[in-house]
Design a protein around this motif. Structure first.
Motif, mmCIF file in Angstrom:
data_model
loop_
_atom_site.group_PDB
_atom_site.id
_atom_site.type_symbol
_atom_site.label_atom_id
_atom_site.label_comp_id
_atom_site.label_asym_id
_atom_site.label_seq_id
_atom_site.Cartn_x
_atom_site.Cartn_y
_atom_site.Cartn_z
ATOM 1 N N TYR A 115 0.870 -1.185 0.000
ATOM 2 C CA TYR A 115 0.000 0.000 0.000
ATOM 3 C C TYR A 115 0.899 1.225 0.000
ATOM 4 O O TYR A 115 1.763 1.355 0.868
ATOM 5 C CB TYR A 115 -0.903 0.001 1.243
ATOM 6 N N ASP A 116 0.714 2.123 -0.980
ATOM 7 C CA ASP A 116 1.514 3.344 -1.045
ATOM 8 C C ASP A 116 0.773 4.465 -0.341
ATOM 9 O O ASP A 116 -0.315 4.871 -0.772
ATOM 10 C CB ASP A 116 1.792 3.712 -2.500
ATOM 11 N N PHE A 117 1.371 4.942 0.752
ATOM 12 C CA PHE A 117 0.789 6.051 1.510
ATOM 13 C C PHE A 117 1.456 7.338 1.048
ATOM 14 O O PHE A 117 2.686 7.430 1.024
ATOM 15 C CB PHE A 117 1.032 5.839 3.006
ATOM 16 N N ARG A 118 0.650 8.323 0.626
ATOM 17 C CA ARG A 118 1.212 9.561 0.083
ATOM 18 C C ARG A 118 0.526 10.765 0.715
ATOM 19 O O ARG A 118 -0.704 10.822 0.801
ATOM 20 C CB ARG A 118 1.006 9.624 -1.439
ATOM 21 N N LEU A 119 1.357 11.734 1.110
ATOM 22 C CA LEU A 119 0.882 12.980 1.702
ATOM 23 C C LEU A 119 1.258 14.135 0.784
ATOM 24 O O LEU A 119 2.423 14.252 0.369
ATOM 25 C CB LEU A 119 1.569 13.237 3.045
ATOM 26 N N GLU A 120 0.292 14.977 0.489
ATOM 27 C CA GLU A 120 0.560 16.169 -0.313
ATOM 28 C C GLU A 120 1.271 17.201 0.570
ATOM 29 O O GLU A 120 0.709 17.668 1.560
ATOM 30 C CB GLU A 120 -0.773 16.728 -0.817
ATOM 31 N N VAL A 121 2.518 17.505 0.202
ATOM 32 C CA VAL A 121 3.324 18.461 0.967
ATOM 33 C C VAL A 121 4.031 19.392 -0.009
ATOM 34 O O VAL A 121 4.835 18.935 -0.824
ATOM 35 C CB VAL A 121 4.392 17.748 1.837
ATOM 36 N N GLU A 122 3.724 20.674 0.043
ATOM 37 C CA GLU A 122 4.422 21.673 -0.774
ATOM 38 C C GLU A 122 4.479 21.267 -2.248
ATOM 39 O O GLU A 122 5.528 21.350 -2.877
ATOM 40 C CB GLU A 122 5.837 21.910 -0.230
ATOM 41 N N GLY A 123 3.367 20.805 -2.784
ATOM 42 C CA GLY A 123 3.276 20.568 -4.222
ATOM 43 C C GLY A 123 3.777 19.238 -4.738
ATOM 44 O O GLY A 123 3.808 19.018 -5.948
ATOM 45 N N VAL A 124 4.189 18.339 -3.839
ATOM 46 C CA VAL A 124 4.503 16.967 -4.272
ATOM 47 C C VAL A 124 3.842 15.986 -3.304
ATOM 48 O O VAL A 124 3.343 16.382 -2.250
ATOM 49 C CB VAL A 124 6.028 16.669 -4.323
ATOM 50 N N LEU A 125 3.873 14.712 -3.679
ATOM 51 C CA LEU A 125 3.360 13.673 -2.785
ATOM 52 C C LEU A 125 4.546 12.967 -2.133
ATOM 53 O O LEU A 125 5.292 12.239 -2.797
ATOM 54 C CB LEU A 125 2.512 12.662 -3.556
ATOM 55 N N LYS A 126 4.722 13.198 -0.836
ATOM 56 C CA LYS A 126 5.701 12.436 -0.062
ATOM 57 C C LYS A 126 5.170 11.010 0.066
ATOM 58 O O LYS A 126 3.983 10.823 0.371
ATOM 59 C CB LYS A 126 5.876 13.066 1.327
ATOM 60 N N SER A 127 6.011 9.998 -0.154
ATOM 61 C CA SER A 127 5.496 8.637 -0.341
ATOM 62 C C SER A 127 6.244 7.586 0.459
ATOM 63 O O SER A 127 7.461 7.675 0.618
ATOM 64 C CB SER A 127 5.583 8.278 -1.834
ATOM 65 N N TRP A 128 5.493 6.607 0.919
ATOM 66 C CA TRP A 128 6.037 5.435 1.598
ATOM 67 C C TRP A 128 5.311 4.187 1.085
ATOM 68 O O TRP A 128 4.102 4.230 0.853
ATOM 69 C CB TRP A 128 5.783 5.490 3.108
ATOM 70 N N ALA A 129 6.028 3.094 0.979
ATOM 71 C CA ALA A 129 5.396 1.811 0.652
ATOM 72 C C ALA A 129 5.215 1.039 1.960
ATOM 73 O O ALA A 129 6.178 0.813 2.696
ATOM 74 C CB ALA A 129 6.264 1.027 -0.318
ATOM 75 N N VAL A 130 3.965 0.670 2.233
ATOM 76 C CA VAL A 130 3.620 -0.019 3.482
ATOM 77 C C VAL A 130 3.212 -1.449 3.115
ATOM 78 O O VAL A 130 2.104 -1.672 2.618
ATOM 79 C CB VAL A 130 2.467 0.713 4.202
ATOM 80 N N PRO A 131 4.107 -2.439 3.334
ATOM 81 C CA PRO A 131 3.803 -3.795 2.852
ATOM 82 C C PRO A 131 2.481 -4.349 3.385
ATOM 83 O O PRO A 131 1.718 -4.948 2.633
ATOM 84 C CB PRO A 131 4.994 -4.621 3.344
ATOM 85 N N LYS A 132 2.198 -4.158 4.679
ATOM 86 C CA LYS A 132 0.973 -4.742 5.245
ATOM 87 C C LYS A 132 -0.217 -3.795 5.193
ATOM 88 O O LYS A 132 -1.324 -4.166 5.586
ATOM 89 C CB LYS A 132 1.217 -5.161 6.691
ATOM 90 N N GLY A 133 0.006 -2.564 4.779
ATOM 91 C CA GLY A 133 -1.086 -1.594 4.738
ATOM 92 C C GLY A 133 -1.344 -0.969 6.090
ATOM 93 O O GLY A 133 -0.812 -1.408 7.104
ATOM 94 N N PRO A 134 -2.200 0.066 6.111
ATOM 95 C CA PRO A 134 -2.460 0.761 7.367
ATOM 96 C C PRO A 134 -3.338 -0.062 8.301
ATOM 97 O O PRO A 134 -4.154 -0.871 7.852
ATOM 98 C CB PRO A 134 -3.197 2.025 6.930
#
Ligand code: MN
Length: 195
Positions: free
Chosen positions: A48-67
């Motif tokens: 599961y790719d978790f992405r936060l909109e920060v200053e015009g881009v999506l900061k991203s993490w891959a979460v293998p098991k999901g939230p």
């Protein structure tokens, strides 16, 4: 190509004549609240790719098991390259041979707010982020804590204890469908095969 330095890694990994993922990545931004997305991505391994909109881009993490909605569950989150904000709507197939080849659905999305009294970019740099999510599936406080440095740059994604915490809910299994199209990963795969 010009554009945003922060997206160079994103661009360098992809061939936009082949993949239908957003390419240009004009960081036009938008008015109003900042958004987040969780994309379920069935690639060589499901994550599961978790992405936060920060200053015009999506900061991203891959979460293998999901939230998780259970504060006792600490989910590994591996940082990945910044993505263009347009990626927040991306759902579909990434063709074979391309980076991340597989299927993507918008598993959850909504707005978030920074719970810390410092800019989110500073919290990211310090490796201690706390946000309040207002998604369709995920609500309440979530922490992202960096536990390693340098080549061991790994984070933990943890539900914080508040009235939205629920150790019995397990949305990753009970709500597998896209909040955008209602389709599951398997349905997207089948519909793409039929085209
Ligand atoms: Mn991914």
């Amino acid at each position: 190509m010009g554009g945003d330095e922060r997206l160079k890694e994103y661009w360098s990994k992809r061939n936009f004549e082949r993949t239908s993922e957003p390419g240009v990545g004009e960081t036009t931004g938008h008015e109003g609240e900042s958004r987040f997305v969780v994309q379920k991505h069935k690639a060589s391994s499901l994550h599961y790719d978790f992405r936060l909109e920060v200053e015009g881009v999506l900061k991203s993490w891959a979460v293998p098991k999901g939230p998780s909605t259970d504060p006792s569950e600490k989910r590994l989150a591996m940082p990945t390259e910044d993505h263009p904000v347009e990626y927040i709507d991306f759902e579909g197939m990434i063709p074979e041979g391309e980076y991340g080849a597989g299927t993507v659905i918008v598993w959850d999305t909504g707005t978030y707010r920074n719970l810390k009294e410092k800019p989110l970019e500073q919290a990211l740099a310090e490796g201690r982020v706390e946000v309040w999510l207002e998604g369709e599936k995920l609500k309440g406080g979530y922490a992202l804590i960096r536990t390693g440095k340098g080549s061991d740059n790994r984070w933990l994604f943890i539900k914080t204890k508040d009235d939205q915490a629920d150790a019995h809910r397990n949305p990753v299994t009970s709500q597998p469908e896209s909040v955008r199209s209602g389709r599951t990963i398997e349905e997207v795969e089948r519909q793409t095969d039929e085209q």
